[in-house]
Design a protein around this motif. Sequence first.
Motif, PDB file in Angstrom:
ATOM      1  N   THR A 327       0.833  -1.198   0.000  1.00  0.00           N
ATOM      2  CA  THR A 327       0.000   0.000   0.000  1.00  0.00           C
ATOM      3  C   THR A 327       0.870   1.252   0.000  1.00  0.00           C
ATOM      4  OG1 THR A 327      -0.106   0.146   2.421  1.00  0.00           O
ATOM      5  CG2 THR A 327      -1.761  -1.225   1.340  1.00  0.00           C
ATOM      6  N   PRO A 328       0.355   2.375  -0.541  1.00  0.00           N
ATOM      7  CA  PRO A 328       1.147   3.611  -0.590  1.00  0.00           C
ATOM      8  C   PRO A 328       1.516   4.137   0.800  1.00  0.00           C
ATOM      9  CG  PRO A 328      -0.749   3.735  -2.061  1.00  0.00           C
ATOM     10  CD  PRO A 328      -0.930   2.504  -1.236  1.00  0.00           C
ATOM     11  N   GLN A 329       0.764   3.732   1.824  1.00  0.00           N
ATOM     12  CA  GLN A 329       1.002   4.251   3.166  1.00  0.00           C
ATOM     13  C   GLN A 329       1.835   3.317   4.036  1.00  0.00           C
ATOM     14  OE1 GLN A 329      -2.974   5.320   4.705  1.00  0.00           O
ATOM     15  NE2 GLN A 329      -2.262   7.414   4.510  1.00  0.00           N
ATOM     16  N   TYR A 330       2.504   2.361   3.439  1.00  0.00           N
ATOM     17  CA  TYR A 330       3.210   1.378   4.265  1.00  0.00           C
ATOM     18  C   TYR A 330       4.316   2.013   5.103  1.00  0.00           C
ATOM     19  CZ  TYR A 330       4.760  -3.186   5.775  1.00  0.00           C
ATOM     20  OH  TYR A 330       5.066  -4.281   6.544  1.00  0.00           O
ATOM     21  N   ALA A 331       4.916   3.099   4.620  1.00  0.00           N
ATOM     22  CA  ALA A 331       5.936   3.781   5.428  1.00  0.00           C
ATOM     23  C   ALA A 331       5.322   4.372   6.689  1.00  0.00           C
ATOM     24  CB  ALA A 331       6.624   4.865   4.611  1.00  0.00           C
ATOM     25  N   LEU A 332       4.095   4.897   6.570  1.00  0.00           N
ATOM     26  CA  LEU A 332       3.399   5.424   7.750  1.00  0.00           C
ATOM     27  C   LEU A 332       3.031   4.290   8.701  1.00  0.00           C
ATOM     28  CD1 LEU A 332       1.009   8.139   6.236  1.00  0.00           C
ATOM     29  CD2 LEU A 332       3.242   8.457   7.331  1.00  0.00           C
ATOM     30  N   LYS A 333       2.679   3.156   8.136  1.00  0.00           N
ATOM     31  CA  LYS A 333       2.367   1.990   8.973  1.00  0.00           C
ATOM     32  C   LYS A 333       3.582   1.604   9.797  1.00  0.00           C
ATOM     33  CE  LYS A 333       2.071  -2.628   9.842  1.00  0.00           C
ATOM     34  NZ  LYS A 333       3.175  -3.540  10.218  1.00  0.00           N
ATOM     35  N   ALA A 334       4.745   1.602   9.180  1.00  0.00           N
ATOM     36  CA  ALA A 334       5.968   1.232   9.894  1.00  0.00           C
ATOM     37  C   ALA A 334       6.286   2.232  11.002  1.00  0.00           C
ATOM     38  CB  ALA A 334       7.129   1.137   8.912  1.00  0.00           C
ATOM     39  N   LYS A 335       6.013   3.509  10.753  1.00  0.00           N
ATOM     40  CA  LYS A 335       6.322   4.551  11.739  1.00  0.00           C
ATOM     41  C   LYS A 335       5.358   4.534  12.917  1.00  0.00           C
ATOM     42  CE  LYS A 335       6.661   9.585  12.291  1.00  0.00           C
ATOM     43  NZ  LYS A 335       6.696  10.901  11.606  1.00  0.00           N
ATOM     44  N   TYR A 336       4.065   4.499  12.623  1.00  0.00           N
ATOM     45  CA  TYR A 336       3.058   4.676  13.665  1.00  0.00           C
ATOM     46  C   TYR A 336       2.482   3.361  14.191  1.00  0.00           C
ATOM     47  CZ  TYR A 336       2.935   9.598  12.226  1.00  0.00           C
ATOM     48  OH  TYR A 336       3.263  10.907  11.932  1.00  0.00           O
ATOM     49  N   PHE A 337       2.515   2.310  13.372  1.00  0.00           N
ATOM     50  CA  PHE A 337       1.808   1.074  13.727  1.00  0.00           C
ATOM     51  C   PHE A 337       2.683  -0.160  13.574  1.00  0.00           C
ATOM     52  CE2 PHE A 337      -1.429   4.109  12.370  1.00  0.00           C
ATOM     53  CZ  PHE A 337      -2.331   4.045  13.441  1.00  0.00           C
ATOM     54  N   PRO A 338       3.749  -0.259  14.325  1.00  0.00           N
ATOM     55  CA  PRO A 338       4.607  -1.440  14.200  1.00  0.00           C
ATOM     56  C   PRO A 338       3.898  -2.746  14.567  1.00  0.00           C
ATOM     57  CG  PRO A 338       5.204  -0.129  16.127  1.00  0.00           C
ATOM     58  CD  PRO A 338       4.255   0.697  15.327  1.00  0.00           C
ATOM     59  N   HIS A 339       2.813  -2.637  15.341  1.00  0.00           N
ATOM     60  CA  HIS A 339       2.073  -3.845  15.736  1.00  0.00           C
ATOM     61  C   HIS A 339       0.783  -4.019  14.943  1.00  0.00           C
ATOM     62  CE1 HIS A 339       4.908  -4.335  18.975  1.00  0.00           C
ATOM     63  NE2 HIS A 339       4.610  -3.156  19.459  1.00  0.00           N
ATOM     64  N   GLY A 340       0.599  -3.224  13.862  1.00  0.00           N
ATOM     65  CA  GLY A 340      -0.581  -3.380  13.015  1.00  0.00           C
ATOM     66  C   GLY A 340      -1.534  -2.208  13.121  1.00  0.00           C
ATOM     67  N   VAL A 341      -2.396  -2.063  12.100  1.00  0.00           N
ATOM     68  CA  VAL A 341      -3.285  -0.903  12.033  1.00  0.00           C
ATOM     69  C   VAL A 341      -4.677  -1.172  12.591  1.00  0.00           C
ATOM     70  CG1 VAL A 341      -2.084   0.090  10.046  1.00  0.00           C
ATOM     71  CG2 VAL A 341      -4.031  -1.441   9.671  1.00  0.00           C
TER      72      VAL A 341
END
Length: 429
Positions: A327-341
């Motif tokens: 997904t285009p937001q995967y970098a944000l996922k890594a930053k804010y949601f290391p345990h999942g969204v």
Amino acid sequence: MVDFSTQAIHAGYEARCNGDAVSVPIYASAAFELEDALRGQALAAGIQEGFEYSRVANPTVDALERRLAALEGGIGAVALSSGMAAVSYALMCAGEGGGRIIASKNLYGASVDALGDFLPQFGIHADFVHNINDLDEVEALIGPDTRAIFAETVANPSTEITDLEPLAKLAHQHGIALIVDNTVPTPYLLRPIEFGADIVVHSTTKGITGHGNAIGGVIVDAGRFDWTNGRFPQFTRTEQVIADIEGNRRSFAGAFGNAAFIKRIRIKYLRTFGAVQSPFNAYLSLIGLETLPQRVSQQVASATAIAEHLAHTPHVIKVNYSGLGNTPQYALKAKYFPHGVGQILSFLVDGDVNNVRRIIDGVQLFSYVPNIGDARSLIVDPVNITHREVPEDYRLSAGVTGNLIRLSIGLESVDDLIADLDQAIAGAY
């Protein structure tokens, strides 16, 4: 720092102060003994902590508030009777007296309706942006009457992630507050205050309570925002309701300092409008909190597996789940949601609304329910249920069309859930 799992069980409660009860008791009392005249005066003036009337504070509800404030990293919280009460009170408290709120079009349907149609009747207006992460688009709407930016940390049903840190920095540069709805991830997956949010709201009905058995909401105050910067006259004018024991009028900022916002929520909004959290519902939310990390961990794992499966399922043309690596937001996922969204995802199917209806009617394990975060897995068609009151252009901006289906993944076997979706989708065509 004490681990989240430990705080979820112990924060905000002392057994020795409650008859040594290990589980928080349900204080089913409308009012409480003031003990003596001086103490009664001090309680009424807000100078002494304690309980006098359950419309304002109750020991069971207080334990929930303290626990949620600890889990979110705030200085205080007010629990309310629903998530929309929390959203409405927070926005009204910030916008009171003619302010404007900048908000994303990609919000829960009732929040869009409140901002776009209902709160304007009270003099509070919204300026909607297409992309809350487009700082230029947001900044262009900031004016002298702007009071706050409002966003969902994870949007429902698109699961789009808000880039909190730069948004908070922009808000604070202009002296406005960042208010976020953190319902979808819960504080276990994200603590927005750590990234600059000033006020956090939840529908505790969802993942926090986790069993679909109690309606509730909460507002948590980070305690860092300067409400005396000139944009918020409601915090600096003096009021009789918080006069001291001698009757001298005080302002909320003068009386409560960095707790001015959450105190105003309790003393003006909760006390006056009365969206009171019941002690029984607070108790159910406290019980739900005790297993929040374990529940959400399993739900995220299952949601991820189901999203990956649906991405290769016939008749599914798009999967919305920001936890996927493509997904285009995967970098944000890594930053804010290391345990999942979180546990919700949505997907588009080909065909027409009749195929959607057949899928919804064809599932056997998924319940057709307008809720999320339950221990049970849920399915819904947002265009007809959660977003029916939203104008069409706002729905389309949020990706809500007649062919969209939203799932909230529960605690059942992920293999059983996948098999159920497979048979329902195949049967619909």
